[in-house]
Design an enzyme around this catalytic site. Structure first.
Site, mmCIF file in Angstrom:
data_model
loop_
_atom_site.group_PDB
_atom_site.id
_atom_site.type_symbol
_atom_site.label_atom_id
_atom_site.label_comp_id
_atom_site.label_asym_id
_atom_site.label_seq_id
_atom_site.Cartn_x
_atom_site.Cartn_y
_atom_site.Cartn_z
ATOM 1 C CD GLN A 710 -2.863 -1.038 2.429
ATOM 2 O OE1 GLN A 710 -2.951 -0.005 3.091
ATOM 3 N NE2 GLN A 710 -3.513 -2.147 2.751
ATOM 4 C CB CYS A 711 3.692 2.378 2.032
ATOM 5 S SG CYS A 711 2.677 2.457 3.520
ATOM 6 C CB THR A 712 5.299 5.220 -2.365
ATOM 7 O OG1 THR A 712 3.986 5.539 -2.811
ATOM 8 C CG2 THR A 712 6.256 5.354 -3.527
#
Length: 877
Positions: A710-712
């Site tokens: 979900q996170c970059t």
């Protein structure tokens, strides 16, 4: 803004004495010029306050001193001392010059026309009462500085140094000097009670060139070029040498007020002395009032003549004029006017009929002002009065008022009555001086070569090789040398910050990228969709390119993990809002304002509608309407969001409104930067957008994902690289003549250097503005203009592929753009409400495209199976 301050200079040059001789006309019987009262005589003005009566026929006077051996002490008594000018320069003049040097003049050392004025403040009774200084001052204001634009534009080249033809230290003063002195482009509007002086500003690029220039030769050549033509304006011209230290806001300068110097003259004297007399002791009040009204009439006539041509600076106060007492008329001094006067039976060479006058800026003593030096030389050279006694009036009215033009007879009558009253008031404090001067000859000035005193060709350099020109201003210590001014204490801190921030860009234009459009970049409004890692880094690079108008859009708040990767945030942003963090968009905008003084930034908290993220139609309507307005108001859009689906709506809106959009995306160790469609390939096909490589519509990418998905999650060095590339691509795009429709190169293997001309693979010259004149080239002055830039930190390589637009693209296809323009809210609502994105895929034809592709694949597979059966001899039956 610059403060309204001035930089003053006082000049007490030792060269302020000239060897012209004052003579008395006590023995003259001229009834027209001198009143017939038996007790009146014209006094000799001398530097010590004493004078001697010298008859005009002194050469035949019994007992006169021999010309070959005059007493030294007596000679000194009869030398005329002149009070030189001092420069007064207002700080806005230097501020504007520094700006012109940075943006227009750059490396050129060609002369620039400037203008200064001087008035009769030193003669004003009011100025004395206020305790003002009595030194005659030549004043330069901000409006005094202007440049010949056509000349400056022609000097923009990539040469490393000025050519020898335009460098004064090579002994060549620009051939246009005389033209620059005698004409101008945009004269400053100065009150007509002041004298206009035209000058030349010579700016040097290094302090060494400023110091090494032959200043005496420069002053001499600049003055003689105009003086030889008989141009009266050349008599009051000046030279200003400068070196501008733009980085430290300092200016080194030196003023020169050129005047011809005569050698020591030996004329017969009589030792008789008397006290000096002003002209008020020689003329009655009525005679002086009549003369003053004649001066006003002359000024009004000049003003009326100049009003028909607004660019003519003759509307100002003429520095010199001629008074014919018997004719009761004053005429401005010029060769043409005097020629017309001769035709009208005005004898300008008869000392019994004419008085040569000038507006004297000095009244501190009985010494005349600096303009008289060149007046005497003019009379000798251009009127043939050398060796003769000429009548001089140092006109010093108590107050010199502004005059207005007259359009009809009724106005003329009223104005004449007003003039009578004003002249009567002003003559009370009149301090004008009347004198007779024995003008030196050309030979005595050194004009004619000593071995050929009969030479008439003044165009030969030999004819004026012995002429001396003086006039360099002294420094504050009273010695020959330049002065300096430090502008930093005089300028507002924000002005200093603004100028310093763009110094790098302006210096690029000097040599490396002369066609860099700094003004266009400064006026560009950018919209940054996303204020995270990419948004912060892109904003910082944009600042370096001069962008000053920012709008951030983001829906998140600053978290404790952000400041180490996102340079616009700090721990205080994390702790604000009761520990929930400051909105990223607002925090980023506030941070930019602390970095650059002239930034206009705003942060907008807005959630971008995304496919697969269901929201109510009312909420979508507000978000879509606001996002659409923001994109229409900006010039360039940067798409810097985290998820794939958040890029869909901005892509559609930018394509619908034909706005340039730069997209940047990060992986773990790779990155993508691209410009969206609008450009056309050679075959006429549009360039693709971010979604043109996909055959599926974007959907909710956060469903059923772990935290690392979900996170970059990316290598820290990746974001600055991608951000820099995105900004550089935008700058190159803005410099292309076709802008959004600029084509892309055919190859991705080009190597470009902005300072080297070479052939690109498609045959285009690097840095060309447009191969066919229509901008059909993929290069700009900054290099090639790729469609995409893909890089990897694994192999430390980049490539620049070109991808054409996909007919069934969900982001830029004609079907989706048409649907958005028809009903944007319905399109977005249907797209967001469809969990499987069947609506969007059906709209652009992706469903049918995939079905056709699947059917063709099945047919291909069946064909392959049939071929295999034939090879192996199998039979399905």
């Amino acid at each position: 803004m610059a403060m309204a301050s001035t930089i003053d200079s006082k000049h007490t040059s030792k060269e302020n004495e000239d060897d012209v001789v004052l003579v008395s006309s006590g023995g003259s019987s001229n009834s027209d010029l001198i009143p017939s009262s038996p007790d009146r005589s014209i006094g000799c003005v001398i530097s010590t306050g004493d004078s001697s009566n010298i008859n005009l026929t002194a050469s035949t006077t019994t007992g006169a001193t021999s010309p070959s051996s005059p007493p030294a002490a007596l000679y000194q008594q009869h030398r005329v001392k002149f009070v030189p000018f001092a420069s007064t320069i207002e700080s806005p003049f230097w501020v504007r010059y520094n700006q012109m040097k940075l943006e227009m003049i750059q490396l050129s050392e060609d002369p620039i026309t400037i203008e200064a004025t001087y008035g009769l403040e030193a003669t004003s009774t009011m100025s004395k009462e206020l305790g003002a200084g009595q030194t005659p001052r030549l004043q330069c204001q901000e409006a005094s500085l202007f440049a010949p634009v056509a000349k400056l534009s022609s000097t923009k080249n990539e040469s490393s140094a000025p050519s020898a033809a335009t460098t004064p230290q090579h002994g060549v003063v620009v051939a246009e000097t005389a033209r620059l002195v005698s004409s101008s482009t945009k004269p400053a509007l100065v009150a007509n009670e002041r004298v206009h002086a035209k000058g030349i500003l010579m700016g040097y690029n290094t302090v060494e060139s400023f110091q090494s220039v032959d200043k005496n030769k420069l002053l001499k050549d600049c003055f003689l070029d105009g003086f030889r033509t008989g141009e009266v304006n050349a008599l009051t011209m000046f030279v200003l040498l400068t070196f501008a230290d733009l980085k430290n806001h300092k200016v080194l300068y030196w003023f020169g007020f050129p005047a011809l110097s005569a050698p020591i003259l030996f004329h017969p004297f009589t030792p008789q002395r008397q006290q000096p007399q002003t002209w008020s002791s020689l003329y009655t009040t009525q005679e002086r009032l009549d003369m003053a009204r004649q001066v006003v009439s002359m000024r009004r006539q000049i003003l009326a003549t100049g009003a028909s041509c607004p660019d003519d600076r003759a509307v100002g106060l003429p520095p010199y004029f001629v008074w014919f007492p018997s004719r009761k008329v004053c005429l401005p001094l010029s060769v043409s006017v005097l020629a017309a006067a001769e035709a009208g039976r005005y004898n300008v060479t008869d000392p019994h009929q004419v008085v040569f006058a000038f507006f004297d800026p000095n009244s501190a003593s009985t010494d005349p002002g600096w303009p008289l030096r060149n007046l005497v030389a003019f009379l000798s050279f251009h009127l043939g009065l050398g060796g003769q006694a000429v009548n001089i009036l140092c006109y010093r009215p108590g107050r010199l008022r502004r005059v207005v033009s007259v359009n009809n007879l009724s106005e003329k009558s009223n104005t004449d009555d007003e003039d009578m009253v004003l002249v009567e008031l002003d003559h009370v404090h009149d301090q004008s001086l009347f004198m007779q001067i024995l003008a030196p000859t050309k030979t005595e000035f050194g004009w004619i070569h000593p071995h050929d005193e009969t030479a008439e060709d003044n165009s030969n350099s030999e004819t004026y090789s012995k002429v001396k020109v003086a006039g360099w201003e002294l420094n504050p210590r009273g010695k020959p040398g330049p002065r300096s001014v430090h502008l930093r204490p005089l300028l507002d801190a924000s002005h200093l910050a603004i100028q310093a921030a763009d110094l790098n860009l302006q210096l690029m234009k000097w040599r490396m990228i002369p066609n860099l459009q700094v003004r266009k970049l400064q006026a560009t409004k950018v919209l940054l969709l996303g204020a995270g890692t990419l948004g912060c880094n892109v904003a910082r690079v944009l600042l370096g390119w001069g962008i000053r108008s920012f709008t951030f859009v983001d829906y998140g708040n600053v978290g404790y993990s952000n400041p180490v990767r996102q340079p616009l945030f700090n721990l205080q942003d994390c702790q604000s809002n009761n520990g929930n963090g400051k909105p990223k968009a607002v925090a980023a905008a506030d941070a930019l304002k602390l970095i650059a003084a002239d930034v206009q930034a705003q942060g907008i908290v807005l959630s971008i509608p995304m496919p697969g993220h269901i929201e109510s139609k009312e909420v979508l309507q507000g978000s879509v309407t606001r996002l659409d307005r923001l994109i229409q108001e900006c010039d360039v859009v940067f798409l810097l969001t985290d998820t794939r689906e958040s890029r869909w709506l901005p892509t559609v809106i930018a394509a619908a409104h034909q706005k340039p959009l730069l997209n940047a995306a990060l992986g773990l160790d790779s990155w993508l930067v691209m410009r969206h469609g609008g450009g056309e390939e050679g075959g006429g096909q549009r360039l693709g957008c971010y979604f043109c490589n996909d055959v599926v519509a974007p959907e909710n990418s956060t469903k059923n994902r772990t935290l690392d998905q979900q996170c970059t999650v990316t290598r820290p060095g990746l974001a600055p690289i991608a951000s820099s590339m995105a900004v550089e691509l935008m700058v190159a795009l803005l410099h292309h003549p076709r802008g959004l429709k600029a084509p892309a190169p055919n190859s991705s293997s080009s190597i470009f250097s902005p300072t080297v001309q070479h052939q690109l693979p498609d045959g285009e010259a690097a840095g060309s503005a447009g191969g066919d004149g229509l901008g059909n080239t993929s290069t700009t002055d900054l290099g090639i203009l790729p469609h995409q830039i893909r890089g990897s930190l694994v192999t430390y390589t980049m490539m620049t592929p070109t991808v054409p637009a996909f007919t069934h693209c969900t982001g830029c296809a004609k079907a989706v753009i048409g649907a958005y323009l028809a009903d944007p809210i319905d399109l977005v609502y249907q797209t967001c409400a469809s969990p499987t994105q069947e609506y969007l895929e059906d709209l652009v034809g992706l469903t049918e495209f995939r079905a056709q592709a699947s059917a063709q694949m099945n047919d291909l597979l069946m064909m392959c199976d049939d071929e295999d059966d034939e090879i192996w001899g199998r039979d399905d039956t």
